[in-house]
Design an enzyme around this catalytic site. Structure first.
Site, PDB file in Angstrom:
ATOM      1  N   CYS A   1       0.748  -1.269   0.056  1.00  0.00           N
ATOM      2  CA  CYS A   1      -0.244  -0.460  -0.222  1.00  0.00           C
ATOM      3  C   CYS A   1       0.709   1.515   0.398  1.00  0.00           C
ATOM      4  CB  CYS A   1      -0.707  -0.093   0.957  1.00  0.00           C
ATOM      5  SG  CYS A   1      -0.034  -0.028   2.564  1.00  0.00           S
TER       6      CYS A   1
ATOM      7  N   ASP B   1      -8.361   6.227  -2.727  1.00  0.00           N
ATOM      8  CA  ASP B   1      -7.456   4.819  -2.579  1.00  0.00           C
ATOM      9  C   ASP B   1      -6.702   3.903  -3.601  1.00  0.00           C
ATOM     10  OD1 ASP B   1      -5.676   2.880  -1.137  1.00  0.00           O
ATOM     11  OD2 ASP B   1      -7.096   2.000   0.320  1.00  0.00           O
TER      12      ASP B   1
ATOM     13  N   HIS C   1      -2.086   0.781   7.388  1.00  0.00           N
ATOM     14  CA  HIS C   1      -2.681   0.876   5.649  1.00  0.00           C
ATOM     15  C   HIS C   1      -1.721   2.163   5.401  1.00  0.00           C
ATOM     16  CE1 HIS C   1      -4.081   0.530   1.697  1.00  0.00           C
ATOM     17  NE2 HIS C   1      -5.727   1.409   2.362  1.00  0.00           N
TER      18      HIS C   1
END
Lengths: 321, 673, 302
Positions: free
Chosen positions: B419, B479, B463
């Site tokens: 991520c 995202d 994250h």
């Protein structure tokens, strides 16, 4: 036997601490009740509380919730142990056994029977006379055990047992519980016998002692006995003595034994104690030789007789004179 | 008395000590340098052999250098003799060495007291349930050792048996428990610390840091440690809504992204909210940082909806004043629909567009092409996301290393990342294309524990995502990971990764049984954390309030504590200290009842008086009841002293059981006036 | 069994007026196979009591007046050379009887005393390596004037222990004394009295007495008494185990006289002064022994 023990000349029992209430005897039994028990932390107890404070401060500082819990658990343990220590000594019943008479200078031994009427065992109970050696015992549940406490006797007469200190630190040594038991137990101290060389007065001689015969008969030969200083030579059985070792004296029925009067006025000491001392030695000697003897003291006289009872009676009279 | 202290204890005493210290040192195995428990093992074995084989105790010339060496080794290992770890290690070493000179009653007692202290010290490192249980065992052993040592005396005829000691130790601890509970609940909790805490105290706490570079989050993702737990008062939002906001990163410097400096004073971004609120309570594990994780996006109207001692940064990150060093609990209220920062100031805009010059030329070129195509900001975002989705980008925990131009390398070369790779390259792209953007780190998702109806958020849920500022919409969450691996956002990390990736066992989908067991265990653990470890001043006051139905001043807790403790102590003292002379014989018990009745009307039995004699005397004094009294006396006397009847003569004599029943009846019926 | 013992007591009561307690104690002593010591001033009826008991129980009776010139042989018997048979022939002494009344035992020399006491213990006479068994039952009733009279040999405590009981008769109450004065004294009536039981019955009575049940609770009480006597500072020496056994047996006999098949503490209390009185030597000269025994009874809980 009496002089074999060397006493420090300055020996003295420290006076009991009177500000502590002592348990006293009811019906000759002392009960260590609630009012008689005292409790203080030992130095381990103080160390323990110091460590607890440390743990508490640490728990606060680091916000350790479980640290609080453990600190409190240990604090609870300390508190509970206080109760257990107290309980270990409480409600014990103490009975004094009679102390056997001893001669002045010997060790008087007092025996205490301590009974536990509860259904939990007692461990590590200490008993001592104030300042004296202590005795340690366990007492089973619903059981009893005896403690032996010694005291060095000094002078003749009645020796009263000082108050007895009972104490315990069981189970965890953090607390010291103690109690005093006042007892009316006494030990009779016979006078210190003089030196063995002081010889027995002659049974035949006049003045110092006199002979008393119940029936003055020489008619019936009854047997032999060993020669004692002062026996008439007429009575020595020379024939028999030559066969045996040592001199034998004939004894006749009706005479039983020669009867001695141990007379206070016949003693030669310079003061009362020395005279009593000498009389004591005579009683010892007379008893050893199984003579029939009587005791004549200024205020009292004891009829001639033999046996343990008579022996103790004479010594008692001398002790409390 | 002093001579008693010099007595040699029996074998059980040393066994108790070695066993309990063994437990304690095992606990420390994970927290102190290995050589410390190892040295204990050596000294314990040595001491055991001394006891077993009657070896001589080591002399002073041996002990002194050993002690010195121990101190030096601690100094070398920890660099100091102070500080949490070093001082505990020093205490441990000294206790281990003191074993060699523990021989008398006094030594043992001092040793046990020190060991109590030492054992509780493990809580500085861990407060887990099983550790607590192990500590209890150690304390039990130490108490038994203390009893064993205290029992030593010159004339103890009864051999000390470990059973007696164990039983008594258990009893003492059991009886101490109510006191502990009362103190635990009622002892006024002062929020610590009282003084400074050593620097090394919070080593080993993990969590999000104030900066991010490729690899920093996937390092975190390897850990199944719980980051925090969240209980929702209302329905739990969908997984793709569960963005837990942590540090917001603005500043790019090579591959490293950092937060804005505290010195920069920016106004808090404005917030418009829509729709329902989502209320929840978080139990945050200590991570030694200031951030409080909050669901996007925390309401601040009115400002006291924030947790106590917390402030909000300009970018809406919630931080506490102190680093979170204990487990804390706080409430949150989030709006899932919101509009953040309708206007962007110049300063913010420049911060949101900041990039280090002359880096990643390929990326800049790509951004420039989008700008040159006259694309709007929204179209640029979409173009970037389409690129992530359509090109063969792979979401993995094990990305290859990146070269000197990390964003170029990632976007055009390796195309494999976690991520933080996607978030950072996306923000880089946006900024290069003139779209204000920033990275938000935090946690995404969470695992529902059905046993407790709460979410467990682990470090593996860490994250990073992006926020871009759009005219009229404010800061919008984008995202990029969801473009690559949508399932990561929809249902959690375990579905998004291939099995070859080394995810922690408990975050994986297989082994459902194990997982269920684990979830149950976690529920227990959560309760433990909430109610035992998390019990603080706040909880204490709340509990008292709910118990007493009124507000309790902090100072009153002391009074309540005193009152409860006094009552408790009186109760325990009564139970322990009353003089219970046990009468187990039912016959005697019944007769005592009879005596009690008689003594109420003034007829008392002398202890020496025979039963029949007393019966006669009582009958004389109470002529009205003479027959009953005499019958009872005769019956009791015959039960007590007569020969127990055999079955042969059953007809003409009542057996003992029937006699007892009769006696009880007669005594019960007897009413004296 | 109660009938038999009641009859014995009733018969003896006819002769010895107002002394039922003493008769019962003496009977209990005999049933417990123990020997009896009666201590009292002359003329109180000691001899009559002994004689009556023997008569009522159908026992052979011998009386020996102890004096200072009495020799052991006078009591036990002597071996005399018989010229006709050229053998020693044993002439049994008065001890070969069922009931031996040793009158004023403290007048005899210790030698004679101990000879008798040894016989009491062993129930047999050994002279010149020959052993002669005494008839059964064998029961010695010794009388003794209270000591501190000149020319007597008080029994030493070791010998006193051989007597199961010591009783005193004391002066009769006025009613009994008047009755006594109205008659010619009991001795005349002695000849008229018939035996209530025979040897066999007596032996079965003795056996029955031993079978009277003694419960654990009672043994607790007995041991309490023994324990106290040993611990108390009132006594020079506590009760011996033999004394404890004597206490139990006497209490059993006493329970039988009361017609009970088990012993209760009251039985022990009844016989304790007689059984323990002569064995406990009081420590102080100021209070009497009986006071101490009363104290002992008071101190031990039932």
């Amino acid at each position: 036997m009496a002089n074999s023990l060397n006493l420090p000349s300055d020996f003295k029992l420290s006076s009991p601490k009177t500000w502590f209430r002592a348990a006293t005897a009811v019906n000759s039994t002392v009960l260590l009740g609630r009012k008689h028990l005292y409790i203080l932390p030992t130095r381990f107890g103080w160390l323990y509380s110091l460590l607890l404070v440390g743990l508490l401060v640490g728990s606060i500082n680091y916000s350790l919730s479980l640290g609080f819990a453990m600190t409190f658990l240990l604090a609870g343990l300390g508190t509970i142990s206080m109760l257990h220590t107290w309980r270990n000594l409480a409600y014990l019943k103490i009975t004094f056994r009679r102390a056997k008479p001893v001669f002045a200078g010997e060790i008087a031994q007092f025996e205490l029977v301590v009974a536990n009427e509860n259904n939990f065992a007692r461990y590590n109970i200490f008993a001592s006379f104030t300042g004296g050696e202590s005795d340690v015992q366990d007492i089973a549940a619903l059981g009893e055990n005896s403690f032996k406490l010694s005291l060095i006797s000094q002078k003749r007469g009645w020796l009263s047992a000082p108050r007895v200190r009972f104490s315990t630190e069981f189970p965890v040594s953090l607390f010291h519980v103690w109690a005093y038991a006042e007892t009316k137990s006494q030990c009779l101290i016979y006078p210190n016998p003089g030196l063995p060389s002081q010889r027995l007065p002659s049974a035949d001689a006049d003045g110092a002692s006199g002979q008393l015969s119940s029936s003055q008969g020489d008619e019936d030969f009854a047997g032999h006995r060993h020669y004692q200083f002062g026996d008439s030579p007429k009575r020595v059985d020379w024939k028999a003595s030559s066969r045996e070792q040592g001199l034998l004296v004939k004894q006749f029925q009706g005479e039983a034994t020669s009867t001695l009067w141990l007379d206070f006025n016949a003693t030669t000491g310079s003061n009362l104690e020395q005279r009593i001392s000498q009389l004591t030695r005579w009683v010892l000697e007379a008893d050893k030789q199984a003579l029939k003897y009587g005791l004549r003291l200024p205020q009292q006289s004891i009829q001639p007789s033999t046996g343990r009872n008579h022996y103790h009676q004479c010594l008692t009279a001398l002790a409390i004179m | 008395m002093t001579s008693q202290l010099k007595l040699q204890p029996n074998q059980f005493t040393i066994h108790w000590l070695l066993i309990s210290l063994g437990i304690t040192f095992t606990l420390f195995l994970f927290h102190l340098s290995n050589w410390v428990p190892a040295s204990f093992a050596v000294f314990a074995l040595w001491r055991y052999l001394i006891a077993k084989n009657n070896w001589p105790y080591p002399k002073l010339w041996l002990r002194l250098p050993l002690t010195f060496a121990g101190g030096i080794t601690v100094l070398v290992t920890y660099g100091s003799l102070f500080g949490r770890d070093a001082s505990v290690a020093l205490l441990a070493v000294m206790i281990a060495m003191k074993l060699l000179e523990t021989r008398t009653k006094r030594d043992f007692i001092v040793m046990v007291l020190l060991s109590y202290f030492f054992t509780v010290n493990i809580l500085l490192f861990t407060q887990a349930i099983w550790v607590c249980l192990a500590i209890l065992f150690a304390l039990f052993g130490l108490t038994a050792c203390l009893i064993s040592a205290s029992r030593q005396s010159a004339s103890s005829k009864h051999p000390a048996t470990w059973r007696v000691e164990a039983k008594l130790a258990g009893k003492l601890l059991m009886q101490a428990t109510p006191i502990m509970l009362v103190l635990f609940v009622l002892f006024p909790r002062i929020p610590g610390p009282i003084w400074g805490i050593p620097q090394d105290a919070y080593r080993g706490m993990s969590g999000l840091s104030d900066s991010m570079e490729p690899g920093s989050i996937n390092q975190l993702s390897l850990s199944s440690k719980v980051a925090f737990r969240a209980e929702f008062k209302s329905t739990i939002p969908a997984n793709n809504q569960l963005y837990w906001r942590g540090p917001v990163l603005w500043h790019q410097e090579g591959r490293r992204w950092t937060m804005t400096s505290d010195k920069i004073n920016l106004p808090t971004e404005s917030l418009e909210t829509f729709g329902e609120t989502s209320n929840y309570i978080i139990t945050l594990e200590p991570h030694n940082r200031n951030w409080l994780l909050m669901l996007d996006l925390q309401d601040t109207n009115p400002p006291d909806t924030l947790p106590e001692d917390a402030t909000i940064k300009h970018d809406r990150q919630v931080v506490s004043k102190q680093p979170v060093r204990t487990r804390i609990r706080y409430e949150g209220r989030a709006y899932l629909q919101y509009k953040l920062a309708s206007k962007l100031g110049d300063h913010e805009r420049s911060l949101a567009l900041q990039l280090i010059e002359d880096e990643n030329p390929k990326t800049r070129q790509l951004a420039n092409t989008w700008v040159n195509q006259q694309k709007s900001h929204v179209e640029i975002i979409q173009a970037a996301l389409i690129m992530f989705r359509d090109q063969p980008f792979i979401y993995t925990l094990a990305p290859p290393l990146l070269g000197n131009q990390p964003v170029d390398d990632f976007l055009f070369n390796t195309k494999r990342g976690f991520c933080e790779h996607y978030a950072s390259s996306f923000v880089y792209l946006m900024r290069a294309a003139g779209v204000p953007a920033r990275i938000v780190t935090g946690y995404q998702g969470g695992e529902l524990n059905p046993s407790g109806n709460y979410l467990i958020i682990r470090q593996s849920d860490a994250h990073a995502w992006a926020e871009v500022w759009l005219q009229d919409q404010g800061w919008v969450r984008v995202d990029p990971t969801s473009a690559v691996a949508p399932s990561r956002i929809e249902s959690g990390i375990s579905t998004a990764l291939s099995d070859s990736d080394l995810l922690p066992l408990l975050s994986r989908q297989d082994y459902p049984m194990l997982k269920k067991l684990y979830l149950n265990w976690d529920a227990v653990n959560n309760g433990w954390n909430q109610w035992v470890l998390g019990y603080d001043q706040q909880k204490q006051l709340a509990l008292l309030k709910s118990l007493l139905h009124r507000d309790i001043a902090w100072a009153d807790i002391g009074l309540i504590l005193m009152a409860v403790i006094i009552v408790l102590m009186l109760l325990i003292s009564y139970i322990l200290l009353r003089n219970t002379v046990v009468i187990t014989d039912p016959v005697k018990k019944a007769y005592l009842k009879f005596l009690k009745k008689l003594s109420h009307v003034g007829v008392n039995k002398f202890q020496h008086e025979g039963v029949i004699d007393f019966g006669k005397r009582a009958a004389q004094q109470l002529p009205k009841h003479s027959s009953e009294i005499e019958v009872i006396s005769a019956l009791y006397s015959s039960i007590q002293y007569a020969k127990p009847t055999t079955t042969k003569t059953k007809e003409n004599r009542i057996d003992n059981h029937a006699a007892l029943q009769l006696l009880k009846q007669l005594i019960k019926k007897l009413t004296l006036t | 069994m109660k009938n038999i013992t009641d009859e014995i007591i009733a018969k003896a009561n006819e002769i010895i007026l107002g002394k039922e307690l003493q008769i019962k104690l003496a009977l209990a002593c005999l049933l417990a196979k123990g020997h009896l010591l009666i201590e009292d001033l002359p003329g109180m009826g000691k001899t009559t009591l002994a004689h009556t008991l023997a008569q009522v129980l159908g026992l052979q009776f011998q009386r020996v007046q102890f004096t200072s010139d009495l020799l052991p042989a006078d009591v036990l018997g002597v071996s005399v050379y018989d010229r006709n048979t050229a053998n020693f022939k044993f002439h049994p002494g008065p001890v070969f009887t069922n009931v031996l009344l040793a009158d004023e035992i403290n007048r005899a020399t210790p030698k004679t005393q101990s000879a008798l006491l040894e016989v009491m213990e062993e129930a047999q006479v050994t002279i010149d390596a020959s052993t002669y068994a005494l008839p059964q039952p064998f029961f010695v009733i010794a009388t003794q004037n209270p000591s501190s009279q000149i020319g007597t040999f008080a029994l030493p405590e070791s010998q006193l222990d051989r007597f199961l009981m010591r009783i005193t008769l004391n002066y009769p109450d006025t009613a009994s004394e008047r009755k006594l004065l109205q008659s010619n004294g009991g001795r005349d009536q002695l000849k008229k009295i018939s035996a209530a039981i025979d040897h066999k019955q007596l032996q079965s009575l003795q056996t029955a007495s031993q079978e009277i049940y003694v419960s654990d609770s009672l043994l607790d009480y007995l041991q309490g008494i023994l324990q106290y006597s040993r611990q108390s500072s009132h006594f020079n020496a506590g009760l011996s185990p033999r004394a404890g056994l004597g206490l139990k047996q006497s209490a059993q006999a006493w329970a039988m006289l009361a017609g009970r098949d088990h012993v209760i503490p009251e039985d022990v209390q009844a016989i304790l002064p007689s059984v323990a009185g002569h064995r406990l030597v009081s420590n102080s000269t100021f209070s009497s022994n009986s006071e101490h025994i009363a104290q002992l009874l008071k101190a031990v809980a039932v």
